[in-house]
Scaffold this active site. Structure first.
Site, mmCIF file in Angstrom:
data_model
loop_
_atom_site.group_PDB
_atom_site.id
_atom_site.type_symbol
_atom_site.label_atom_id
_atom_site.label_comp_id
_atom_site.label_asym_id
_atom_site.label_seq_id
_atom_site.Cartn_x
_atom_site.Cartn_y
_atom_site.Cartn_z
ATOM 1 C CG ASP A 97 -2.042 0.977 1.148
ATOM 2 O OD1 ASP A 97 -1.767 2.184 0.924
ATOM 3 O OD2 ASP A 97 -3.187 0.574 1.323
ATOM 4 C CG ASN A 119 -13.210 -0.572 4.117
ATOM 5 O OD1 ASN A 119 -13.500 -1.132 5.161
ATOM 6 N ND2 ASN A 119 -12.112 0.151 3.987
ATOM 7 C CD GLN A 148 -15.369 0.156 -2.382
ATOM 8 O OE1 GLN A 148 -16.552 -0.019 -2.096
ATOM 9 N NE2 GLN A 148 -14.789 -0.470 -3.394
ATOM 10 C CG HIS A 182 -8.821 -2.346 -2.267
ATOM 11 N ND1 HIS A 182 -9.869 -1.613 -2.789
ATOM 12 C CD2 HIS A 182 -8.383 -1.645 -1.201
ATOM 13 C CE1 HIS A 182 -10.042 -0.508 -2.086
ATOM 14 N NE2 HIS A 182 -9.156 -0.509 -1.095
ATOM 15 C CG HIS A 218 -6.760 -2.506 3.195
ATOM 16 N ND1 HIS A 218 -5.862 -1.517 2.863
ATOM 17 C CD2 HIS A 218 -7.956 -2.130 2.688
ATOM 18 C CE1 HIS A 218 -6.499 -0.575 2.188
ATOM 19 N NE2 HIS A 218 -7.770 -0.921 2.066
#
Length: 137
Positions: free
Chosen positions: A32, A88, A95, A101, A103
């Site tokens: 990230d 999310n 989001q 995606h 995490h």
């Protein structure tokens, strides 16, 4: 399938640079760029899905296997005290990029990562709530 204006689709196509930690035929896991902690990874499906509701069931099950693999590598690498696996759906849920995606965030006792909520009270009639949900399964 990719979306032209999606930043994660552009990362997946190589138009935007990223640092890959894992890749297979369905997913790419990258560091990230705004990490919550050292080693914070996001897992991207190679086929665009805006959220969990657009993700094919096969990819939904596979992404958790990838998350487990990444979490195990983070635990072995950093000897962290815990791992958050977070996904999310929708702006109200936090989001900000509408390409699904996941995490994977290493956690340490006393860190300053804030992923939480205030505890609420148990509803007066949890059975009624369960029945409401079951009606839509």
């Amino acid at each position: 399938m990719r979306e032209e204006n999606c930043i994660f689709c552009k990362i997946l196509s190589g138009d935007i640079p990223s640092t890959t930690v894992y890749e297979d035929e369905s997913f790419q896991a990258i560091l990230d760029v705004n990490p919550a902690a050292r080693g914070h990874v996001i897992i991207l499906p190679k086929n665009h899905a805006p959220d969990i509701f657009g993700l094919p069931d096969e990819d939904a099950s596979k992404i958790m296997i990838v998350a487990k693999k990444i979490a195990s590598a983070l635990k072995a690498t950093y000897h962290c005290d815990g791992i958050n696996i977070l996904q999310n759906n929708g702006e109200a849920a936090g989001q900000t990029v509408f390409h699904l995606h996941v995490h994977v965030i290493p956690r340490f006792e006393g860190d300053t990562v804030d992923i939480g909520w205030a505890k609420g009270d148990m509803p007066e009639d949890p059975a009624a709530i369960a029945e409401e949900i079951k009606a839509n399964l």
